[in-house]
Write a protein that holds these residues in place. Structure first.
Motif, PDB file in Angstrom:
ATOM      1  N   VAL A 283       0.816  -1.258  -0.061  1.00  0.00           N
ATOM      2  CA  VAL A 283      -0.006  -0.087  -0.033  1.00  0.00           C
ATOM      3  C   VAL A 283       0.757   1.136   0.016  1.00  0.00           C
ATOM      4  CG1 VAL A 283      -1.791   1.280   1.384  1.00  0.00           C
ATOM      5  CG2 VAL A 283      -1.872  -1.265   1.227  1.00  0.00           C
ATOM      6  N   GLU A 284       1.942   1.107   0.838  1.00  0.00           N
ATOM      7  CA  GLU A 284       2.724   2.319   1.076  1.00  0.00           C
ATOM      8  C   GLU A 284       3.710   2.411  -0.173  1.00  0.00           C
ATOM      9  OE1 GLU A 284       4.405   5.602   3.275  1.00  0.00           O
ATOM     10  OE2 GLU A 284       2.458   4.237   3.575  1.00  0.00           O
ATOM     11  N   HIS A 285       4.298   1.282  -0.858  1.00  0.00           N
ATOM     12  CA  HIS A 285       5.390   1.449  -1.771  1.00  0.00           C
ATOM     13  C   HIS A 285       5.153   1.099  -3.044  1.00  0.00           C
ATOM     14  CE1 HIS A 285       8.373   2.858   1.350  1.00  0.00           C
ATOM     15  NE2 HIS A 285       7.841   1.834   2.087  1.00  0.00           N
ATOM     16  N   THR A 286       3.977   0.130  -3.463  1.00  0.00           N
ATOM     17  CA  THR A 286       3.771  -0.132  -4.872  1.00  0.00           C
ATOM     18  C   THR A 286       2.373   0.347  -5.400  1.00  0.00           C
ATOM     19  OG1 THR A 286       2.821  -2.200  -4.216  1.00  0.00           O
ATOM     20  CG2 THR A 286       5.036  -2.011  -4.183  1.00  0.00           C
ATOM     21  N   GLY A 287       1.754   1.247  -4.844  1.00  0.00           N
ATOM     22  CA  GLY A 287       0.531   1.612  -5.347  1.00  0.00           C
ATOM     23  C   GLY A 287      -0.726   0.720  -5.211  1.00  0.00           C
ATOM     24  N   THR A 288      -0.435  -0.227  -4.414  1.00  0.00           N
ATOM     25  CA  THR A 288      -1.957  -1.211  -4.024  1.00  0.00           C
ATOM     26  C   THR A 288      -2.822  -0.409  -3.329  1.00  0.00           C
ATOM     27  OG1 THR A 288      -0.107  -2.836  -4.018  1.00  0.00           O
ATOM     28  CG2 THR A 288      -2.482  -3.422  -3.497  1.00  0.00           C
ATOM     29  N   ASP A 289      -3.861  -0.618  -4.016  1.00  0.00           N
ATOM     30  CA  ASP A 289      -5.427   0.225  -3.374  1.00  0.00           C
ATOM     31  C   ASP A 289      -6.337  -0.882  -3.061  1.00  0.00           C
ATOM     32  OD1 ASP A 289      -5.919  -0.657  -6.057  1.00  0.00           O
ATOM     33  OD2 ASP A 289      -6.501   1.439  -6.649  1.00  0.00           O
ATOM     34  N   THR A 290      -6.223  -2.062  -3.063  1.00  0.00           N
ATOM     35  CA  THR A 290      -7.195  -3.039  -2.535  1.00  0.00           C
ATOM     36  C   THR A 290      -6.491  -4.072  -1.502  1.00  0.00           C
ATOM     37  OG1 THR A 290      -8.126  -2.917  -4.644  1.00  0.00           O
ATOM     38  CG2 THR A 290      -8.853  -4.638  -3.207  1.00  0.00           C
ATOM     39  N   ILE A 291      -7.098  -4.208  -0.646  1.00  0.00           N
ATOM     40  CA  ILE A 291      -6.665  -5.388   0.473  1.00  0.00           C
ATOM     41  C   ILE A 291      -7.682  -6.301   0.539  1.00  0.00           C
ATOM     42  CG2 ILE A 291      -6.043  -5.556   2.892  1.00  0.00           C
ATOM     43  CD1 ILE A 291      -5.198  -2.595   3.025  1.00  0.00           C
ATOM     44  N   VAL A 292      -7.355  -7.564   0.570  1.00  0.00           N
ATOM     45  CA  VAL A 292      -8.257  -8.609   0.713  1.00  0.00           C
ATOM     46  C   VAL A 292      -8.138  -9.420   2.072  1.00  0.00           C
ATOM     47  CG1 VAL A 292      -9.695 -10.607  -0.126  1.00  0.00           C
ATOM     48  CG2 VAL A 292      -8.907  -8.686  -1.538  1.00  0.00           C
ATOM     49  N   VAL A 293      -8.784  -9.314   2.998  1.00  0.00           N
ATOM     50  CA  VAL A 293      -8.595 -10.261   4.059  1.00  0.00           C
ATOM     51  C   VAL A 293      -9.354 -11.597   3.931  1.00  0.00           C
ATOM     52  CG1 VAL A 293      -8.591 -10.514   6.735  1.00  0.00           C
ATOM     53  CG2 VAL A 293      -8.281  -8.260   5.845  1.00  0.00           C
ATOM     54  N   VAL A 294      -8.504 -12.767   3.830  1.00  0.00           N
ATOM     55  CA  VAL A 294      -9.141 -14.106   3.725  1.00  0.00           C
ATOM     56  C   VAL A 294      -9.152 -14.926   4.832  1.00  0.00           C
ATOM     57  CG1 VAL A 294      -8.778 -16.101   2.197  1.00  0.00           C
ATOM     58  CG2 VAL A 294      -8.059 -13.701   1.474  1.00  0.00           C
ATOM     59  N   GLY A 295     -10.233 -15.115   5.577  1.00  0.00           N
ATOM     60  CA  GLY A 295     -10.296 -16.374   6.151  1.00  0.00           C
ATOM     61  C   GLY A 295     -10.813 -17.381   5.670  1.00  0.00           C
ATOM     62  N   HIS A 296     -10.845 -18.677   6.716  1.00  0.00           N
ATOM     63  CA  HIS A 296     -11.098 -20.014   6.121  1.00  0.00           C
ATOM     64  C   HIS A 296     -12.062 -20.784   7.150  1.00  0.00           C
ATOM     65  CE1 HIS A 296      -8.247 -22.511   8.115  1.00  0.00           C
ATOM     66  NE2 HIS A 296      -7.542 -21.408   7.910  1.00  0.00           N
ATOM     67  N   THR A 297     -12.957 -21.477   6.591  1.00  0.00           N
ATOM     68  CA  THR A 297     -13.508 -22.221   7.486  1.00  0.00           C
ATOM     69  C   THR A 297     -12.579 -23.226   8.186  1.00  0.00           C
ATOM     70  OG1 THR A 297     -13.955 -23.974   5.727  1.00  0.00           O
ATOM     71  CG2 THR A 297     -15.720 -22.417   5.995  1.00  0.00           C
ATOM     72  N   GLY A 298     -13.168 -23.664   9.624  1.00  0.00           N
ATOM     73  CA  GLY A 298     -12.412 -24.555  10.312  1.00  0.00           C
ATOM     74  C   GLY A 298     -11.208 -23.944  10.959  1.00  0.00           C
ATOM     75  N   CYS A 299     -10.657 -22.655  10.945  1.00  0.00           N
ATOM     76  CA  CYS A 299      -9.649 -21.959  11.169  1.00  0.00           C
ATOM     77  C   CYS A 299      -8.889 -22.579  12.563  1.00  0.00           C
ATOM     78  CB  CYS A 299      -9.633 -20.343  11.102  1.00  0.00           C
ATOM     79  SG  CYS A 299      -8.099 -19.607  11.484  1.00  0.00           S
ATOM     80  N   GLY A 300      -7.765 -22.842  12.265  1.00  0.00           N
ATOM     81  CA  GLY A 300      -6.966 -23.436  13.872  1.00  0.00           C
ATOM     82  C   GLY A 300      -6.672 -22.334  14.543  1.00  0.00           C
ATOM     83  N   ALA A 301      -6.351 -21.212  14.095  1.00  0.00           N
ATOM     84  CA  ALA A 301      -5.883 -20.087  14.966  1.00  0.00           C
ATOM     85  C   ALA A 301      -7.167 -19.534  15.793  1.00  0.00           C
ATOM     86  CB  ALA A 301      -5.444 -18.902  14.195  1.00  0.00           C
ATOM     87  N   VAL A 302      -8.274 -19.286  15.045  1.00  0.00           N
ATOM     88  CA  VAL A 302      -9.501 -18.932  15.514  1.00  0.00           C
ATOM     89  C   VAL A 302     -10.055 -19.985  16.554  1.00  0.00           C
ATOM     90  CG1 VAL A 302     -12.098 -18.494  15.376  1.00  0.00           C
ATOM     91  CG2 VAL A 302     -10.359 -17.560  13.635  1.00  0.00           C
ATOM     92  N   THR A 303      -9.971 -21.160  16.334  1.00  0.00           N
ATOM     93  CA  THR A 303     -10.300 -22.404  17.235  1.00  0.00           C
ATOM     94  C   THR A 303      -9.285 -22.233  18.523  1.00  0.00           C
ATOM     95  OG1 THR A 303     -11.032 -23.947  15.461  1.00  0.00           O
ATOM     96  CG2 THR A 303     -10.330 -24.954  17.537  1.00  0.00           C
ATOM     97  N   ALA A 304      -8.126 -22.120  18.398  1.00  0.00           N
ATOM     98  CA  ALA A 304      -7.148 -22.054  19.492  1.00  0.00           C
ATOM     99  C   ALA A 304      -7.589 -20.745  20.287  1.00  0.00           C
ATOM    100  CB  ALA A 304      -5.855 -22.017  19.076  1.00  0.00           C
ATOM    101  N   THR A 305      -7.795 -19.824  19.684  1.00  0.00           N
ATOM    102  CA  THR A 305      -8.126 -18.507  20.342  1.00  0.00           C
ATOM    103  C   THR A 305      -9.306 -18.876  21.100  1.00  0.00           C
ATOM    104  OG1 THR A 305      -7.008 -17.003  18.783  1.00  0.00           O
ATOM    105  CG2 THR A 305      -8.637 -15.973  20.209  1.00  0.00           C
ATOM    106  N   TYR A 306     -10.574 -19.390  20.461  1.00  0.00           N
ATOM    107  CA  TYR A 306     -11.901 -19.591  21.116  1.00  0.00           C
ATOM    108  C   TYR A 306     -11.562 -20.534  22.512  1.00  0.00           C
ATOM    109  CZ  TYR A 306     -16.480 -21.946  21.506  1.00  0.00           C
ATOM    110  OH  TYR A 306     -17.448 -22.467  22.300  1.00  0.00           O
ATOM    111  N   ASP A 307     -10.876 -21.516  22.273  1.00  0.00           N
ATOM    112  CA  ASP A 307     -10.435 -22.379  23.512  1.00  0.00           C
ATOM    113  C   ASP A 307      -9.877 -21.730  24.489  1.00  0.00           C
ATOM    114  OD1 ASP A 307     -11.471 -24.681  22.102  1.00  0.00           O
ATOM    115  OD2 ASP A 307      -9.778 -25.387  21.390  1.00  0.00           O
ATOM    116  N   ASP A 308      -8.853 -20.935  24.266  1.00  0.00           N
ATOM    117  CA  ASP A 308      -8.127 -19.933  25.259  1.00  0.00           C
ATOM    118  C   ASP A 308      -8.950 -19.239  26.020  1.00  0.00           C
ATOM    119  OD1 ASP A 308      -5.963 -19.073  26.648  1.00  0.00           O
ATOM    120  OD2 ASP A 308      -4.890 -18.054  24.996  1.00  0.00           O
TER     121      ASP A 308
END
Length: 226
Positions: A86-111
């Motif tokens: 965004v800062e250095h190459t003129g990129t003007d679109t950001i896509v945040v990609v989650g996914h079903t059954g995410c292990g990091a979200v699962t671990a955070t939920y368990d914590d």
């Protein structure tokens, strides 16, 4: 050497043969159209999921939990991985990609619900997710299953990451920010590997999104409009 590495090198040789001329225009610089922030899950094929075989088109970032936040001496900031294009190459679109059954979200939920002990590096990553998912865990309906809870929190996490980007002074106001969920578990439908749009510039209401973006109305879907 492990056989897996040998297999990778053999596959790379085929890749190099195929891509001989595709770097001609990007050998000395890059102007990617979009930066994607994906979870570094082996099942999430960051370029292949978009059918991308064009060097220089997509700037890919990966970490557990598709986080856009990093902790610095002066506080939390937009991750340099995301900010750089965004800062250095003129990129003007950001896509945040989650996914079903995410292990990091699962671990955070368990914590958050039962407590969890992880190595320091993993704990650091979860510590960046926990304050963003805590309110989501508290808001979950009491009758949802564990699997349903995790997949709702996947959306919630995407929303919180986008919220951080929108509120950050580091991201110009003209940058489009889109949140999606990559589904390989038949959660949103029967097309495994399909991406579903869940958030556009902070808007999460499905009907409003479909009205505003009719060209992709069939791809807009959420599990949870809280």
């Amino acid at each position: 050497m492990h056989e897996t590495v040998i297999e990778l090198l053999n596959s790379n040789a085929e890749h190099a043969d195929e891509f001989q001329s595709r770097f001609d225009d990007v050998q000395d610089s890059q102007r990617p159209s979009v930066v994607t922030v994906c979870c570094s899950d082996s099942r999430v094929l960051q370029d292949h999921m978009w059918g991308n075989d064009q060097p220089g088109h997509i700037f890919t970032c990966g970490n557990i939990g598709n986080r856009v936040v990093q902790r610095t001496d002066s506080g939390e900031a937009v991750s340099g991985d995301v900010l750089y294009p965004v800062e250095h190459t003129g990129t003007d679109t950001i896509v945040v990609v989650g996914h079903t059954g995410c292990g990091a979200v699962t671990a955070t939920y368990d914590d958050l619900t039962d407590g969890l002990s992880e190595p320091a590096g993993i704990e650091h990553c979860l510590s960046l997710l926990k304050p963003r998912l805590e309110s989501g865990v508290e808001s979950l309906p009491s009758d949802v299953s564990r699997t349903e809870a995790i997949n709702r929190l996947v959306e919630y996490n995407v929303d919180r990451q986008i919220e951080f980007l929108i509120e950050s002074d580091e991201i110009p106001s003209g940058v489009d920010i889109v949140g999606v969920v990559y589904d390989f578990q038949d959660v949103y439908g029967k097309r495994r590997g399909e991406v579903h749009v869940v958030n556009v510039n902070g808007e999460i209401a499905v009907e409003k999104l479909r009205e505003k973006h009719p060209k992709i109305d069939s791809r807009i879907r959420r599990l949870w409009e809280y």
